[in-house]
Design an enzyme around this catalytic site. Sequence first.
Site, PDB file in Angstrom:
ATOM      1  N   SER A 237      42.009  32.099  30.161  1.00  0.00           N
ATOM      2  CA  SER A 237      41.250  32.605  29.012  1.00  0.00           C
ATOM      3  C   SER A 237      42.091  32.724  27.742  1.00  0.00           C
ATOM      4  O   SER A 237      41.559  33.061  26.686  1.00  0.00           O
ATOM      5  CB  SER A 237      40.636  33.970  29.336  1.00  0.00           C
ATOM      6  OG  SER A 237      39.865  33.908  30.508  1.00  0.00           O
TER       7      SER A 237
ATOM      8  N   HIS B 220      45.764  40.511  27.291  1.00  0.00           N
ATOM      9  CA  HIS B 220      44.938  41.691  27.545  1.00  0.00           C
ATOM     10  C   HIS B 220      45.653  42.962  27.095  1.00  0.00           C
ATOM     11  O   HIS B 220      46.875  43.018  27.066  1.00  0.00           O
ATOM     12  CB  HIS B 220      44.609  41.787  29.036  1.00  0.00           C
ATOM     13  CG  HIS B 220      43.722  40.684  29.522  1.00  0.00           C
ATOM     14  ND1 HIS B 220      42.398  40.604  29.180  1.00  0.00           N
ATOM     15  CD2 HIS B 220      43.980  39.603  30.302  1.00  0.00           C
ATOM     16  CE1 HIS B 220      41.872  39.525  29.746  1.00  0.00           C
ATOM     17  NE2 HIS B 220      42.813  38.895  30.423  1.00  0.00           N
TER      18      HIS B 220
ATOM     19  N   LYS C 299      37.418  40.410  35.572  1.00  0.00           N
ATOM     20  CA  LYS C 299      36.979  40.934  34.283  1.00  0.00           C
ATOM     21  C   LYS C 299      35.639  40.364  33.847  1.00  0.00           C
ATOM     22  O   LYS C 299      35.105  40.765  32.833  1.00  0.00           O
ATOM     23  CB  LYS C 299      38.048  40.668  33.235  1.00  0.00           C
ATOM     24  CG  LYS C 299      39.319  41.465  33.505  1.00  0.00           C
ATOM     25  CD  LYS C 299      40.343  41.269  32.412  1.00  0.00           C
ATOM     26  CE  LYS C 299      41.704  41.786  32.829  1.00  0.00           C
ATOM     27  NZ  LYS C 299      42.287  40.990  33.934  1.00  0.00           N
TER      28      LYS C 299
ATOM     29  N   ARG D   2      43.610  30.722  39.376  1.00  0.00           N
ATOM     30  CA  ARG D   2      44.445  31.912  39.310  1.00  0.00           C
ATOM     31  C   ARG D   2      45.193  32.025  40.635  1.00  0.00           C
ATOM     32  O   ARG D   2      44.634  31.726  41.689  1.00  0.00           O
ATOM     33  CB  ARG D   2      43.581  33.152  39.114  1.00  0.00           C
ATOM     34  CG  ARG D   2      42.530  33.066  38.010  1.00  0.00           C
ATOM     35  CD  ARG D   2      41.575  34.240  38.216  1.00  0.00           C
ATOM     36  NE  ARG D   2      40.473  34.322  37.286  1.00  0.00           N
ATOM     37  CZ  ARG D   2      39.279  33.750  37.478  1.00  0.00           C
ATOM     38  NH1 ARG D   2      39.064  32.978  38.524  1.00  0.00           N
ATOM     39  NH2 ARG D   2      38.306  33.940  36.617  1.00  0.00           N
TER      40      ARG D   2
END
Lengths: 477, 421
Positions: free
Chosen positions: A45, A49, A248, A309
């Site tokens: 992404s 964060h 998330k 991931r």
Amino acid sequence: MDDILIIGAGVTGCFIARELSRYMTKVVVLDKENDVGNYSSMANSAIVHSGYDPESGSLKALLNVQGNAMYDRVCKELDVTFQRIGSLTVAVFDEQLPLLQELVKRAAINGVEVKLLSADEVKAMEPNVVDTVKGALYAPSAGVIDPFELCVHLMENAMDNGAKLYLNEEVVEIRSFGELYEVRTKKNTYYAKYVINAAGVQADFISQTVAPKTFSIAPRKGEYYVLDYTQTPLVNHVVFPLPSVLGKGILVTPTYGGNYLVGPSSAIIDDKTDLSTDVMTMNEVKKSASQLIKNIPWNKVIRAFSGLRATPSTHDFIIEEAAPNFINVAGIESPGLASSPAIAKKVVEEFIAKKIKLIPNPNFNPLVRPYHRFKETSEEAWHQLISKDKRYARMVCRCETVSEGEIRDLLNRNCAPHSIKGVKKRVRAGFGRCQGGFCAPNVLAILADHYHIKVTEVPYDEPGTNILKQPTKEVGE
Amino acid sequence: MSKLEQRELIIIGGGSAGLAAAIQAYDEGVRDILILERDEFLGGILNQCIHNGFGLHEFKEQLSGPEYAERFINRLKERHIDYRLKAMVIAVTRDKIVSYTCEEDGYVQVQANAIVLATGCYERSAGAIAIPGDRPVGVITAGQAQHYLNIDGYLVGKKVFILGSGDIGLIMARRMVLEGAKVLGVAEIMPYSNGLNRNIVQCLIDFDIPLFLSHSVSRIVGKEKLEKIIISQVDANFNFIAGTEKEFEVDTLLLSIGLIPNNYLLDNIGVIPSKTRGAVVNEHLETMIGGVFSCGNVLHVHDLVDFVSEEGRLAGHSAALYLAGKLKKSGNYLKTIPLNGISYIVPQYVNIDNIEDKVALKFRPVKPLKDIWLITKIDGVVVKKQFKPYLIPSEMVDVSLDKALFHSGNQELTLETEAKV
């Protein structure tokens, strides 16, 4: 022989290499890909964060918050695009409001500045948020970054300061000989006193070559859409739904480049090389995103992609000395990008520094040689640049306005690209709406010219992935 | 900063539309013209279209793309019209300041009195339709493969499948076969072809290449290099139908899935595009910004270069009128509205006060239609009713309307189809 060998040139490996290049140590980095940051670090992404989300007390929480705070400096030193645009975690049902309160508490424990916003405040900040919005958690420290540029500039700087990088080196076996590790790749053998395993989704395999199996890494796939620039902003912040057990959730965010990213899905898969997308998942991404943001212009999709991931069986980052002088840096899934500067610092200070006397490198230069970027340069300054080098006048990529001069400059740096994709990742040529339709032939020709190879030998990505297969028939054939 | 250089007319794009516009404007008295072309040659996309079939309307003979371009380039050179190559226009402003880069001039801004936008179109990419599956090398737009083949002299693959039956895809099917590649088929998501009929016949049927209508690629397989593709039939909502999969082992998937006007210069300054994704224009091809004209594929994608040249001439003519102060700025505007069966109309507006002797409306139907009436109404009154044995989306159609049909105060013009009973 080298002092320290790092397996994996993803964002974690690159940060560690750069951190170690501050000292008088011989550092070598191996990666199985044809470029740095070419796997999970490339397809995510692209968000730094804030750190309110990870479970309090976990390594993820600690390193995310520490890492986030380190980004301003490192991006300034390394000339990496980074914008702290802030994130909004949006509740769209009344039942979700208590969850927002929980996140506020968690943020306080984790040490993250957040603010609870009313529905009206959210609407004012994000006019395209769905009408049913009930409120949101605002985290101003979240940011968007160029993850390709980050990996490349980290490695470039590490190499400027003495680190060595060997690409297309897939590690197949590691053996310990007393004080030494022998690391065998498909092509070569390397020796080092210390090994750092930053091998991403393959980190469990690498660890098990020398240490007992204490964890496994599952590839967890996320599929995304990229949307073209819009005339009025679609969103101004990273917009998340409320987190769930799956992560998330599907977010909508501007990218560091100004277009938009929608995703990711989340699914554990078996195959660590499966980067495919599928219809059902992509439709699900659309559906979920539409529950958060209205009027998403799906006709502006310019790309769909997926990334993996590295999800650890332990549910937290694994940073440990698994065998003598063999350090695992594994399971660095989200918020891995945000955490990676802090991870590198931890690895160097808490592990390496206890083993080697780290003598500062007197010649260490924390800065990369300045990059010229058309988009960020005044007309006058660019005009001057052209008067010195005409190649800055030749625009190779229209959608992202990239000149030949900028690409030639890359080729004369450490950590230079070897492929069309390598150029794309560094300067965005091919990232725009035409997806390389205009620039790919130009980039291909520049690479062939620079490396003195045939155009049929220029790879798109890995060696052998040449776009051009053979010359056409000659007259009379 | 020093005073801006001034130009009467800047033409952005030296392809078929821009060349025709420049020549026409010159012939109507405009002398200070500058063409800015981003490529190394004038002629635009024609340079890579080495097949013939160009010029049947314009020259009444069949020419190859480069030959067609050459005739215009020669006319341009006879007139000593100024141009720059490898010149990229970065931006235009609403005040008609054009900034561009090129080796000769550097990075400069020039004040134009009028601008003709002739920047063509680009190909819809694999990313734009998010084809499911892997993303290996070997998936490439047909036009890019054509560039590699016809300009650079290299083949992108030997076993080919083509997605989309647009003309470039069809022409590349034949071209690849002639170069020794195998073309295993063409899939088209619509229940009808999107290419010109003559290309279906000459490029597919003549070479025994199957065309799978209502099919699309449901999966791309190959981690680094393309290994195979799977096509599936689609239902009326374009969803894949399970059980209809067909597999093809190929090293190349060519995409011919649509062309999009390259209208970024106007998009970037907030000019709302039309349904064609080109600019909204009036009968003189003038955009919402006075003195800025749009023509050719950047306005709406054409099937035939001959019509691009014709539209380019209209833009050049209009720019000449504008520069001579002969185009009224205000006036009675009428809106053109596509109704039943019509996908879009160019122009979207007509300034009744500026009509010369005719207004030509260009349009496409939304789907293939047979035996229909094509009805033009102004403010609800039928002004023209034509019988059309067929209309297909791949063929642009025009309706020409006499000036006498328009009256001051008219509000809207509609175009619709009606089945002939």
